[in-house]
Each structure stands twice: as structure tokens, then as C-alpha cells.
Design an enzyme around this catalytic site. Structure first.
Site, PDB file in Angstrom:
ATOM      1  N   ASP A  93     -42.024  12.071 -14.067  1.00 43.58           N
ATOM      2  CA  ASP A  93     -41.928  13.518 -14.210  1.00 43.58           C
ATOM      3  C   ASP A  93     -40.737  14.005 -13.379  1.00 43.58           C
ATOM      4  OD1 ASP A  93     -42.715  16.181 -14.676  1.00 43.58           O
ATOM      5  OD2 ASP A  93     -44.818  15.568 -14.674  1.00 43.58           O
ATOM      6  N   ASP A 194     -39.658  18.658 -16.509  1.00 42.34           N
ATOM      7  CA  ASP A 194     -40.441  19.863 -16.255  1.00 42.34           C
ATOM      8  C   ASP A 194     -39.638  21.116 -16.635  1.00 42.34           C
ATOM      9  OD1 ASP A 194     -42.928  20.811 -14.850  1.00 42.34           O
ATOM     10  OD2 ASP A 194     -41.480  21.788 -13.535  1.00 42.34           O
ATOM     11  N   GLU A 247     -40.464  19.570 -21.345  1.00 46.28           N
ATOM     12  CA  GLU A 247     -41.514  20.588 -21.343  1.00 46.28           C
ATOM     13  C   GLU A 247     -40.824  21.919 -21.578  1.00 46.28           C
ATOM     14  OE1 GLU A 247     -45.015  22.544 -18.631  1.00 46.28           O
ATOM     15  OE2 GLU A 247     -43.022  22.227 -17.843  1.00 46.28           O
ATOM     16  N   HIS A 321     -52.485  18.621 -17.515  1.00 47.04           N
ATOM     17  CA  HIS A 321     -52.941  19.020 -16.181  1.00 47.04           C
ATOM     18  C   HIS A 321     -52.832  20.527 -15.939  1.00 47.04           C
ATOM     19  CE1 HIS A 321     -48.675  18.824 -16.172  1.00 47.04           C
ATOM     20  NE2 HIS A 321     -48.634  19.484 -15.028  1.00 47.04           N
ATOM     21  N   ASP A 322     -52.287  21.266 -16.894  1.00 48.14           N
ATOM     22  CA  ASP A 322     -52.151  22.723 -16.745  1.00 48.14           C
ATOM     23  C   ASP A 322     -53.129  23.484 -17.626  1.00 48.14           C
ATOM     24  OD1 ASP A 322     -49.975  22.544 -14.987  1.00 48.14           O
ATOM     25  OD2 ASP A 322     -48.529  22.474 -16.631  1.00 48.14           O
TER      26      ASP A 322
HETATM   27  C1  NOJ Z   1     -44.973  22.856 -15.373  1.00 44.88           C
HETATM   28  C2  NOJ Z   1     -45.920  21.904 -14.733  1.00 44.88           C
HETATM   29  O1  NOJ Z   1     -46.629  21.234 -15.728  1.00 44.88           O
HETATM   30  C3  NOJ Z   1     -46.801  22.719 -13.826  1.00 44.88           C
HETATM   31  O2  NOJ Z   1     -47.892  21.968 -13.349  1.00 44.88           O
HETATM   32  C4  NOJ Z   1     -45.945  23.259 -12.727  1.00 44.88           C
HETATM   33  O3  NOJ Z   1     -46.713  24.134 -11.925  1.00 44.88           O
HETATM   34  C5  NOJ Z   1     -44.750  24.045 -13.273  1.00 44.88           C
HETATM   35  N1  NOJ Z   1     -44.109  23.370 -14.356  1.00 44.88           N
HETATM   36  C6  NOJ Z   1     -43.722  24.283 -12.208  1.00 44.88           C
HETATM   37  O4  NOJ Z   1     -43.095  23.079 -11.860  1.00 44.88           O
END
Ligand code: NOJ
Length: 543
Positions: A93, A194, A247, A321-322
Site C-alpha cells: 500500500d 492510496d 484507489e 478496511h474502510d
Molecule cells: C484511504 C484509505 O483506505 C483510508 O483507510 C485512509 O484513511 C485514507 N485513504 C487516507 O490515507
């Protein structure tokens, strides 16, 4: 690449080998056989680099070192070597939109070093003394914080400890490529970037118009593609077997096609999130609403069709995970086997690269937390306080957090039905609540796991799954998410019932004698019509 399946592993919650309550790399090494038995091709690890952990590792203080709480570089070297013996690749990541404020670049900048000050967005206040712009941080509050006692402010689209890097600076871009190359030299071939589509902020930052969101000023700007092309050319693009995923926050379909068309030499695929906002009132996450199936289906079809027609490629996923667990949002954990397998089949048979988020393959669902003390995530606490400030009662604010918090998916992997779900011998950093019902050893979890194994095997066996096109099917049938895929004389019809009751589906004559490739309803009998029970899924193959 299109026949690959990627497993997302949250190291903090996978397996704790030393009893400190936090998962670690040696824990992953101990569980390699489990990953091998699922037969995934690559594992995406959420960040385990040195970090103060204000945002669970997305606040990186050293991109080239393992945080001691997760292990050592020797552990990582052993892990990658052992995984590669089983032909499992590693995806890391790369959090390159921002650094932790504890990173030495930011610390040197604070100490007055002009070279490193140019790595960040430092701005003066407006003449009236107010913040440089009216932008809001994605975690709540203003996107600017005071830069020491210099009188300037630094930009942070996320937490105040996550300072945005200024990608206009060629030295920043060279650092980014160097970091990727450091891990390439260790044999890493997968990279997840990210929030990659917000790296193209304009040089002159301006206020968002009243009533509009600041994200439209800095998301998907044309220069993002230039930066990705450059990064690819200087790093991962030199490996023919690289697998990359950007992402993409609030991205558009045309941009997603452009980021991933092979001839553009940018990324292998993107994550987009529109389908995971169908339970947001007016696009706002911290609200309560039953999801809108028709909106979900429309988005899945729009993206499935649009990416196929444009020659782009997407990551297929329900969980990460979000996100709260999809089984709670879009199906019913009380009907765990049907729900988990419906969700799995609906994306694994589609066009794109499927991702399995840790625990999904055994049917894990949201924990049943009872108070704010159970939550760890900074975002959940900020949101709860903001909801109270908006005038919601504690009960209503908690109900929203309960449904939406990121901790829902970050609970430890449930290996058994013991007090800590077999995750640790110590006190877990985040509590499990439903391990008696769902865990690796439970009969229902084993059936779900076997279904995933079969889906992964089918993608390798049938080109129509890995390479076929995508056409919506049965859009006029309530609660049906259906699609047809064709490739080289193979025809696949995938039918998914998202309702909690039976639905009747007329079957096209070409599929009435088709083979059932996979289903979660063994008694199905396709004829002129097919009755698909609640949360039923079936794939028909004609060749
Ligand atoms: C996306 C990530 O998946 C998340 O967990 C993170 O808080 C934010 N980007 C900021 O890096």
C-alpha cells in the site's frame, strides 16, 4: 492478469504471533497455509510501515521500514519468500498523497529546511487572517493546520497528522518512484496507491464556491494522468508482471477508463466507490438509510458496461478496511451462507479483478458494539461528536456510527470461537463479538470458504469469466442483479437475487438447457422460468 484474485489482508487484525494484541507479519507467516488453501494469487497488505498509527498506518513516517509493532524487515523478507514459493505475490500500500507529520521530511520542513518545505502545501492565511481556503478535511474540520509558529498553514485533506505532498515538485515525484523501486527490488510486484486521484491539486488553491464541495477542485484533474504515467515509467511500469490499483476517490467512469486502458501505460485497475454509497442520504456517509437496490444495480451495470466498452479494468469488491461489512448492508447475516455466497458470486463472475477482504471468505459480519468506547477509529469518534453537535440524540448518533464505522471491518480475523477468536493470547486491540457464530472452524464458515475456493478455481478455468464482455440482464425484474458474459463461444448468465424472498426469472431459450456452473441453491432446475430463493445465486454456462 485477468484470471487473478487478490486477497486484502489487514495486518493489524489478521493474526497476532506474540500476544501483544496486534497482528503482525510473523502471524501472517504462521497462517500461510490458510491463504494457500484459498488459492489467491496476490495479497494486498494494508500499510505496516513505521507510523504513529493516527490513521492506522495511513500516516507513514518511514516508507522503507517496517513498524516494530508489525515485525522486522527480516520478517518481511521471509514472508515474501514463503509466499512466492506458493506463487502468491505481494501488493503493498503506497500512501504517497501525504506523509505523517512525524516523517523526517515534514520535521525538516518544520525546522526551516526550504528543500523540504517545498514538499508540502504551505500557505499564508488570507489577508483577513482566516485559513488559506475553506476546504474541509475528509475526516471532519478544516483541511489546514498551523505550520509550527511560522504563521503559515499546511494542507491536510485527511487527519491533521497527514500532510499533503505537493506533487508539482519534481523532487517529490522522484521520491515516490524511489520508494516504489525500493520495494520492487525486494520482489514486490503489486502496488495499491492510496487516494491517487487527489495528487493533482492545482498550484494556486482557491476557495470552493459556497454550497459546493472542495473535492471537485482537486479530484481527477488532468495532471493526475501525467503523474501516474511518469511514475509508471520510472518504476512499476518496467515490470511486465506488475499489478497496480489506484484507489480513486469520487472518480468518474471516463477517468477510470483512461487510468486503466492498457495503451495509456498507467494502472492495471482502479477502485471506485460509487456502488458503496447507495446507503448514504444525499451522498453523506454519516447518515442512516436502508440501501437503495435499484441505485446499486444501476451503478454496477453502468460501470460494468462502461469499463468493458471503454477497454478499462476495474477492481471488483464489496468490502475493505474502510467499509462496514457488505453482508450487513446488502444482505442478511442471519442467512449467512446464502448472503455471503450471493455477494461473492455476484462480483467474482463479473468483469474485473475480484478482491476478497479478510474474513469475507468465512462470512464475517459487523461486530455488535454497544458503546463508543468499543470504537478505536479517529473517524468514528469525530463523526459521533459532529452528529451530537448537529443536534442528534446520543442514541441516534450511535446508531449511525454502529452502521457506518470503519472498525466494523477491522475487527480481528475469527479463527475460532474462543474469547479472542483465536486471534491473540493477549488483549486484542479491537474487540470481536460474534466469533461463536462465525469463525474459520464453524460449519457455515467452511461452506462459505469452499464456495470461494470454487469461484477462484472457475475464474482460472473459464475464459468467459476472466475475459468475457458484460451485458446487463433482467433489469425489469425486481431485486435481480443479472448479467450475461460472452467470450469465444462460451456464454455465461449470472443471476443474483438480492431479495429476502423468491423471485421468478424468465430464462432465455439459449440458457434453458445450460449447465449450472455454480449456485448456492443445489435444488435449482432451470427451465423456461427459474425460481430463485432469497439471496440465491446461480451461474448458467452454455458452450
Ligand atoms: C484511504 C484509505 O483506505 C483510508 O483507510 C485512509 O484513511 C485514507 N485513504 C487516507 O490515507
Amino acid at each position: 492478469m485477468h484470471n487473478q484474485v487478490i486477497y486484502q489482508l489487514y495486518p493489524k487484525s489478521f493474526y497476532d504471533s506474540n500476544g501483544d494484541g496486534i497482528g503482525d507479519l510473523r502471524g501472517v507467516i504462521e497462517k500461510i497455509d490458510y491463504l494457500v488453501s484459498l488459492n489467491v494469487d496476490m495479497i494486498w497488505f494494508n500499510p505496516f510501515f513505521v507510523s504513529p498509527q493516527n490513521d492506522n498506518g495511513y500516516d507513514v513516517a518511514d516508507y522503507r521500514a517496517i513498524d516494530p509493532r508489525f515485525g522486522t524487515m527480516a520478517d518481511f523478507d521471509e514472508l515474501i519468500a514463503k509466499l512466492s514459493e506458493h506463487h502468491i505475490g505481494v501488493m503493498l500500500d503506497m500512501v504517497l498523497n501525504h506523509t505523517s507529520t512525524a516523517h523526517q521530511w515534514f520535521q525538516k520542513a518544520l525546522a526551516g529546511d526550504a528543500k523540504y518545505q517545498a514538499y508540502y502545501y504551505l500557505r499564508d492565511p488570507k489577508p483577513d487572517g482566516s485559513l488559506p481556503t475553506n476546504w474541509q478535511s475528509k475526516f471532519g474540520g478544516p483541511a489546514w493546520s498551523a505550520f509550527g509558529n511560522t504563521g503559515k498553514y499546511y494542507l491536510h485533506l485527511y487527519d491533521r497528522t497527514q500532510a499533503d505532498l505537493d506533487w508539482h515538485n519534481p523532487e517529490v515525484r522522484a521520491e515516490a518512484a524511489d520508494i516504489v523501486n525500493f520495494w520492487r527490488a525486494k520482489g514486490v510486484r503489486g502496488f495499491r496507491f492510496d487516494v491517487l486521484n487527489v495528487i493533482g491539486k492545482s498550484d494556486s488553491l482557491v476557495d470552493a464556491e459556497p454550497g459546493t464541495e472542495s473535492k471537485f477542485l482537486y479530484t481527477d484533474t488532468p495532471i493526475v494522468q501525467t503523474y501516474i504515467k511518469e511514475l509508471a515509467a520510472h518504476s512499476f511500469g518496467q515490470d511486465p508482471d506488475s499489478v497496480t490499483v489506484g484507489e480513486m476517490s469520487s472518480t468518474g467512469l471516463q477517468q477510470a477508463v483512461a487510468y486503466t486502458k492498457p495503451e495509456n501505460h498507467e494502472l492495471s485497475m482502479v477502485f471506485q466507490f460509487h456502488h458503496l454509497k447507495v446507503d448514504y442520504v444525499d451522498g453523506q456517509k454519516w447518515t442512516a438509510m436502508r440501501y437503495d437496490f435499484n441505485a446499486l444495480r444501476k451503478l454496477l451495470h453502468t460501470w460494468g458496461t462502461g469499463m468493458a466498452q471503454g477497454g478499462g479494468w476495474q477492481a471488483l469488491f464489496w468490502n475493505n478496511h474502510d467499509q462496514p461489512r457488505a453482508i450487513d448492508r446488502f444482505a442478511d447475516p442471519k442467512q449467512r451462507y446464502a448472503s455471503a455466497t450471493l455477494l461473492a458470486a455476484s462480483i467474482h463472475l463479473s468483469r474485473g479483478t475480484p478482491y476478497i477482504y479478510m474474513g469475507e471468505e468465512i462470512g464475517m459480519s459487523d461486530p455488535d458494539y454497544t458503546g463508543m468506547n468499543d470504537y478505536v477509529d479517529i473517524e468514528a469518534h469525530n463523526a459521533y461528536n459532529a452528529l451530537l453537535a448537529q443536534g442528534l440524540s446520543a442514541h441516534d448518533a450511535f446508531a449511525i456510527v454502529h452502521a457506518k464505522a470503519r472498525d466494523n471491518s477491522r475487527t480481528p480475523m475469527q479463527w475460532d470461537d474462543g474469547a479472542t477468536a483465536g486471534f491473540t493470547t493477549g488483549t486484542p486491540w479491537l474487540k470481536s463479538t460474534n466469533q461463536r457464530v462465525v469463525n474459520v472452524e464453524a460449519a457455515v464458515s467452511q461452506r462459505i470458504f469452499a464456495f470461494y475456493q470454487k469461484l477462484i478455481a472457475l475464474r482460472k478455468q473459464f475464459n468467459v469469466i476472466s475475459e468475457g464482455d458484460y451485458q446487463p440482464f433482467g433489469e425489469n425484474i425486481d431485486w435481480l442483479y443479472g448479467y450475461q458474459r460472452d467470450f469465444g463461444g462460451q456464454h455465461l448468465l449470472v443471476l443474483n437475487n438480492f431479495a429476502d424472498h423468491d423471485i421468478e426469472i424468465p430464462i432465455p431459450s439459449a440458457f434453458q438447457k445450460a449447465q449450472i456452473l455454480i449456485t448456492n441453491e443445489p435444488s435449482l432446475n432451470p427451465a423456461a422460468t427459474l425460481t430463485l430463493p432469497a439471496y440465491g445465486t446461480v451461474a448458467l454456462l452454455q458452450q
